[in-house]
Design a protein around this motif. Structure first.
Motif, PDB file in Angstrom:
ATOM      1  N   GLN A   4      50.630  73.271 -19.752  1.00  0.00           N
ATOM      2  CA  GLN A   4      51.388  74.169 -19.688  1.00  0.00           C
ATOM      3  C   GLN A   4      52.667  75.024 -19.886  1.00  0.00           C
ATOM      4  N   ALA A   5      53.833  73.836 -20.204  1.00  0.00           N
ATOM      5  CA  ALA A   5      54.959  74.553 -19.567  1.00  0.00           C
ATOM      6  C   ALA A   5      55.913  75.282 -21.018  1.00  0.00           C
ATOM      7  N   PRO A   6      56.739  76.910 -20.814  1.00  0.00           N
ATOM      8  CA  PRO A   6      56.834  77.003 -22.302  1.00  0.00           C
ATOM      9  C   PRO A   6      58.038  75.980 -22.753  1.00  0.00           C
ATOM     10  N   GLY A   7      57.600  75.803 -23.848  1.00  0.00           N
ATOM     11  CA  GLY A   7      57.849  75.275 -25.016  1.00  0.00           C
ATOM     12  C   GLY A   7      57.314  73.873 -25.309  1.00  0.00           C
ATOM     13  N   LYS A   8      56.542  73.693 -24.748  1.00  0.00           N
ATOM     14  CA  LYS A   8      55.917  72.549 -24.299  1.00  0.00           C
ATOM     15  C   LYS A   8      54.502  72.562 -24.788  1.00  0.00           C
ATOM     16  N   GLN A   9      54.096  71.226 -25.410  1.00  0.00           N
ATOM     17  CA  GLN A   9      52.504  71.296 -25.512  1.00  0.00           C
ATOM     18  C   GLN A   9      51.833  71.030 -24.169  1.00  0.00           C
ATOM     19  N   ARG A  10      50.931  72.164 -24.845  1.00  0.00           N
ATOM     20  CA  ARG A  10      49.214  71.376 -23.472  1.00  0.00           C
ATOM     21  C   ARG A  10      49.693  69.827 -23.564  1.00  0.00           C
ATOM     22  N   GLU A  11      49.055  69.484 -22.161  1.00  0.00           N
ATOM     23  CA  GLU A  11      48.913  68.181 -21.445  1.00  0.00           C
ATOM     24  C   GLU A  11      47.928  68.319 -20.397  1.00  0.00           C
ATOM     25  N   LEU A  12      46.957  67.076 -20.721  1.00  0.00           N
ATOM     26  CA  LEU A  12      45.915  66.899 -19.618  1.00  0.00           C
ATOM     27  C   LEU A  12      46.383  66.598 -18.591  1.00  0.00           C
ATOM     28  N   VAL A  13      46.480  67.381 -17.431  1.00  0.00           N
ATOM     29  CA  VAL A  13      46.683  66.461 -16.391  1.00  0.00           C
ATOM     30  C   VAL A  13      45.560  65.446 -15.121  1.00  0.00           C
ATOM     31  N   ALA A  14      44.313  65.967 -15.556  1.00  0.00           N
ATOM     32  CA  ALA A  14      43.108  65.800 -14.825  1.00  0.00           C
ATOM     33  C   ALA A  14      41.895  65.936 -15.370  1.00  0.00           C
ATOM     34  N   ASN A  15      41.221  64.736 -15.111  1.00  0.00           N
ATOM     35  CA  ASN A  15      40.015  65.582 -15.733  1.00  0.00           C
ATOM     36  C   ASN A  15      38.658  64.433 -14.433  1.00  0.00           C
ATOM     37  N   ILE A  16      37.847  65.387 -14.695  1.00  0.00           N
ATOM     38  CA  ILE A  16      36.277  64.781 -13.693  1.00  0.00           C
ATOM     39  C   ILE A  16      35.479  64.445 -14.590  1.00  0.00           C
ATOM     40  N   THR A  17      34.343  63.714 -14.966  1.00  0.00           N
ATOM     41  CA  THR A  17      32.742  63.618 -14.931  1.00  0.00           C
ATOM     42  C   THR A  17      32.015  64.204 -14.086  1.00  0.00           C
ATOM     43  N   SER A  18      30.402  65.025 -14.686  1.00  0.00           N
ATOM     44  CA  SER A  18      29.875  65.147 -13.672  1.00  0.00           C
ATOM     45  C   SER A  18      28.655  64.069 -12.532  1.00  0.00           C
ATOM     46  N   GLY A  19      29.579  62.999 -13.252  1.00  0.00           N
ATOM     47  CA  GLY A  19      29.389  61.400 -11.935  1.00  0.00           C
ATOM     48  C   GLY A  19      30.338  61.787 -11.165  1.00  0.00           C
ATOM     49  N   GLY A  20      31.498  61.766 -10.967  1.00  0.00           N
ATOM     50  CA  GLY A  20      33.214  61.759 -10.257  1.00  0.00           C
ATOM     51  C   GLY A  20      33.790  60.817 -10.182  1.00  0.00           C
ATOM     52  N   SER A  21      33.600  60.868 -11.945  1.00  0.00           N
ATOM     53  CA  SER A  21      34.840  59.405 -12.608  1.00  0.00           C
ATOM     54  C   SER A  21      35.971  60.355 -13.047  1.00  0.00           C
ATOM     55  N   THR A  22      37.245  59.869 -12.224  1.00  0.00           N
ATOM     56  CA  THR A  22      38.423  60.573 -12.750  1.00  0.00           C
ATOM     57  C   THR A  22      39.103  59.674 -13.318  1.00  0.00           C
ATOM     58  N   ASN A  23      40.254  60.922 -13.760  1.00  0.00           N
ATOM     59  CA  ASN A  23      41.756  60.294 -15.088  1.00  0.00           C
ATOM     60  C   ASN A  23      42.737  61.388 -14.244  1.00  0.00           C
ATOM     61  N   TYR A  24      43.611  60.769 -14.549  1.00  0.00           N
ATOM     62  CA  TYR A  24      44.528  61.300 -14.157  1.00  0.00           C
ATOM     63  C   TYR A  24      46.128  61.131 -15.403  1.00  0.00           C
ATOM     64  N   ALA A  25      46.505  61.865 -15.462  1.00  0.00           N
ATOM     65  CA  ALA A  25      48.236  61.749 -15.926  1.00  0.00           C
ATOM     66  C   ALA A  25      48.841  60.705 -15.015  1.00  0.00           C
ATOM     67  N   ASP A  26      50.363  60.259 -16.038  1.00  0.00           N
ATOM     68  CA  ASP A  26      50.654  58.709 -14.885  1.00  0.00           C
ATOM     69  C   ASP A  26      51.651  59.688 -14.645  1.00  0.00           C
TER      70      ASP A  26
END
Length: 120
Positions: free
Chosen positions: A39-61
């Motif tokens: 979260q940057a000042p004046g901006k909403q919180r956003e997802l950067v990346a996450n990962i499951t227990s099995g190792g599957s990942t997801n990233y912001a563009d």
């Protein structure tokens, strides 16, 4: 009694790299998804990346190809390797985890945040 503690934030120049770490501690039966938000000042919180227990990942563009998320299940730790940092990456980075304190239910937990500042 679950806590997430982030570390690794710093002031770096554009093009530099940082490695963030987040350790979960306390009453933990298991951890499902772990991730990083920012979260940057004046901006909403956003997802950067996450990962499951099995190792599957997801990233912001905006970070694909530059950031890499990983985890060590034995250590209840998630990492975010950030390369080729840009000024727009400047934000407070928060660790998030979906954790089962017991086998019966899970909750979302958040760290206090670590500041990443990228100068141009």
């Amino acid at each position: 009694q679950v806590q997430l503690e982030e570390s690794g934030g710093a002031l770096v120049q554009a093009g530099g790299s940082l490695r963030l770490s987040c350790v979960a501690s306390g009453r933990i039966f298991s951890i499902n998804v772990m991730g990083w938000y920012r979260q940057a000042p004046g901006k909403q919180r956003e997802l950067v990346a996450n990962i499951t227990s099995g190792g599957s990942t997801n990233y912001a563009d905006s970070v694909k190809g530059r950031f890499t998320i990983s985890r060590d299940n034995a250590k209840n730790t998630v990492y975010l390797q950030m390369n080729s940092l840009k000024a727009e990456d400047t934000a407070v980075y928060y660790c998030n985890a979906q954790i089962w304190p017991t086998a019966w239910s899970f909750y979302d937990y958040w760290g206090q945040g670590t500041q990443v500042t990228v100068s141009s």
